[in-house]
Design an enzyme around this catalytic site. Structure first.
Site, PDB file in Angstrom:
ATOM      1  N   ASN A  75       0.847  -1.202   0.000  1.00  0.00           N
ATOM      2  CA  ASN A  75       0.000   0.000   0.000  1.00  0.00           C
ATOM      3  C   ASN A  75       0.885   1.256   0.000  1.00  0.00           C
ATOM      4  O   ASN A  75       0.784   2.125   0.870  1.00  0.00           O
ATOM      5  CB  ASN A  75      -0.945  -0.009   1.204  1.00  0.00           C
ATOM      6  CG  ASN A  75      -2.210   0.789   0.947  1.00  0.00           C
ATOM      7  OD1 ASN A  75      -2.334   1.467  -0.072  1.00  0.00           O
ATOM      8  ND2 ASN A  75      -3.147   0.735   1.882  1.00  0.00           N
ATOM      9  N   HIS A  96      -8.379   3.641   8.240  1.00  0.00           N
ATOM     10  CA  HIS A  96      -8.923   2.376   7.769  1.00  0.00           C
ATOM     11  C   HIS A  96     -10.332   2.132   8.292  1.00  0.00           C
ATOM     12  O   HIS A  96     -11.153   1.533   7.608  1.00  0.00           O
ATOM     13  CB  HIS A  96      -8.016   1.214   8.191  1.00  0.00           C
ATOM     14  CG  HIS A  96      -6.840   1.005   7.283  1.00  0.00           C
ATOM     15  ND1 HIS A  96      -5.633   1.631   7.490  1.00  0.00           N
ATOM     16  CD2 HIS A  96      -6.691   0.251   6.158  1.00  0.00           C
ATOM     17  CE1 HIS A  96      -4.787   1.258   6.536  1.00  0.00           C
ATOM     18  NE2 HIS A  96      -5.395   0.434   5.724  1.00  0.00           N
TER      19      HIS A  96
END
Length: 494
Positions: free
Chosen positions: A347, A378
């Protein structure tokens, strides 16, 4: 989290592809996602060929990218897409009305606050989001872009050049964008569904046709063996990434469903399986969970490349690179010999965002604050916080071991190989141990998992931090300022 048996699958997005969903046995949301990305891939090729900078004005390119992006959002999420548009317009108002010294703070609080409220609603109002369309992914990407632009606008207008790092100075935005530029940056069809986040200056340079030339000038293309300014094509890079996407899809359809993470906390499995075998199975199920990320991120990268966006320069062999927007490096992930190396290649664009908006700007405890922001971004599933708090502990322990022990193994090739093998095994198992709660989401399975693993990574990390001395590291945000002062002194001495 899997759907409970017999639960109806609801979606607020288009039901046009519902027959295909039933035929393949894949949730309609996932079918819509893949369909939009494949259509975006075709549109990206058309965009580059027929709406290139030499064929269309910047305004036309901005408008096309924005309108198609809005259509994709509505197709996938239906009326839930209004959350994306509300957040975008709220922060456009902040960008134009807030004072420059506070623009990044207000934008950050509003964007992260709105995102967090949406995360909370999906858990506590809609029961972990099982029966609702998951619009949080695009909202997370837009939050990254909003805060990135706000920080870079603050750097460009509200700070002096000598206060900035070299990267901050390069990416600083000197003027507020127009509404069309702003909407295009946040809602363009190449990145609205799966990202990634990119820098505002890079995106505007791409739309205006300066992107490739700008990157070639940065790497001094003449020294790479070219006698005239080349015009690199992304076709080869796109084809390569589509091959990776296809392999990832096959692995997802064959492995992921056959090796569920939930099995590692099954009572029968725990009773009959010894500890070392459980560790081995943990590695297998973690590997099986990766292909869906490889698929989504690599396809998103290919879409941007197909449009002509993502060129990063020329490598040491003279080959063109199209990895400016790449979100992962699969080889470096699978061969990582340190926790840091693994994180840096997973990521990637989110890690870059965290560095630019948090780590480089945090006045204290940058590592801890960065992990906390990552967890908050998140979502608010408890498993995320177990993962990121564990990650802080293991990162500090791994850093202490590397700083205190690694130099003893560099004196000979056999010792170095032995060190690399051991650190690879430990790194891969540490990552598996850390990310398991991220997949499990809830508290009860997470605690059950940690108990089955005897909290061994937590205990070992604490012991390492208590035994090994920690060598202090200077905060990187201060280095450019000190370096600027040193350079100024040297120039005066001359």
């Amino acid at each position: 989290m899997a759907e409970p048996p017999g639960a109806p699958h609801r979606t607020t997005g288009s039901t046009l592809l519902h027959p295909l969903s039933g035929l393949l046995g894949i949730p309609l949301d996932q079918i819509n996602f893949v369909a939009c990305q494949l259509f975006a891939l075709l549109a990206a090729f058309w965009f580059r060929i027929y709406l290139g900078p030499s064929h269309a004005s910047s305004a036309v390119r901005h408008a096309f990218a924005t309108l198609f992006g809005i259509y994709f959002a509505v197709f996938c999420f239906g009326w839930y897409s209004i959350h994306l548009f509300v957040l975008v317009m709220m922060n456009y108002g902040i960008m134009n009305m807030a004072s420059i010294p506070n623009i990044h703070r207000y934008s950050f609080v509003v964007a992260m606050g709105y995102l967090t409220l949406c995360h909370i609603s999906r858990i506590y109002i809609f029961h972990y989001g099982i029966l609702t369309t998951d619009f949080s992914g695009p909202l997370m990407i837009i939050t990254q872009k909003i805060t990135t632009l706000a920080c870079q606008l603050h750097d460009g207008i509200g700070r002096q050049a000598e206060e900035l790092t070299a990267e901050q100075n390069r990416l600083a935005v000197k003027t507020r964008p127009s509404l069309l530029e702003y909407l295009s940056y946040l809602l363009n069809f190449m990145s609205i569904i799966a990202g990634p986040c990119s820098n505002y200056k890079d995106y505007i340079a791409f739309i205006e046709g300066r992107h490739v030339h700008m990157k070639l000038l940065e790497v001094n293309w003449k020294q790479k063996g070219y006698d005239r300014l080349p015009d690199p094509s992304p076709t080869g890079a796109v084809m390569y990434k589509l091959c990776i996407t296809l392999v990832s899809l096959i692995l997802f359809l064959t492995l992921t469903k056959n090796f569920p993470m939930a099995y590692i906390i099954d009572n029968e499995f725990l009773d009959k399986t010894p500890f070392l075998s459980r560790l081995g199975y943990l590695y297998v199920v973690t590997q099986a969970a990766k292909p869906k990320y490889y698929f989504a991120w690599t396809l998103a990268d290919a879409v941007n490349n197909a449009a002509g966006y993502g060129f990063s320069g020329v490598d040491e062999r003279g080959a063109f690179r199209w990895d400016l927007l790449s979100n992962l490096n699969i080889w470096n992930i699978e061969t990582a010999t340190s926790f840091k190396m693994y994180i840096e290649n997973w990521n990637i664009q989110t890690a870059a965002w965290l560095k630019r908006v948090c780590y480089d700007r945090a006045p204290w405890y940058p590592t801890a604050l960065t992990f906390i922001l990552s967890a908050l971004w998140h979502g608010i599933y408890p498993g995320y916080y177990f993962t990121f708090l564990t990650g802080i502990l293991i990162t500090l322990a791994a850093r202490a071991i590397r700083n205190n022990c690694r130099h003893y193994f560099l004196s000979s090739v056999p010792l170095k190989i032995a060190y690399d093998v051991v650190t690879w095994v430990v790194t891969q198992l540490a990552v598996c141990y850390t990310v398991a709660p991220f997949v499990m989401l809830a508290v009860e399975p997470t605690i059950k998992f940690y108990k089955s693993m005897y909290f061994h990574m937590h205990i070992l990390s604490i012991v390492v931090l208590l035994v090994l001395p920690i060598r202090p590291q200077a905060h990187s945000i201060r280095k450019p300022q000190n370096q600027a002062v040193q350079n100024s002194v040297k120039s005066k001495d001359k």
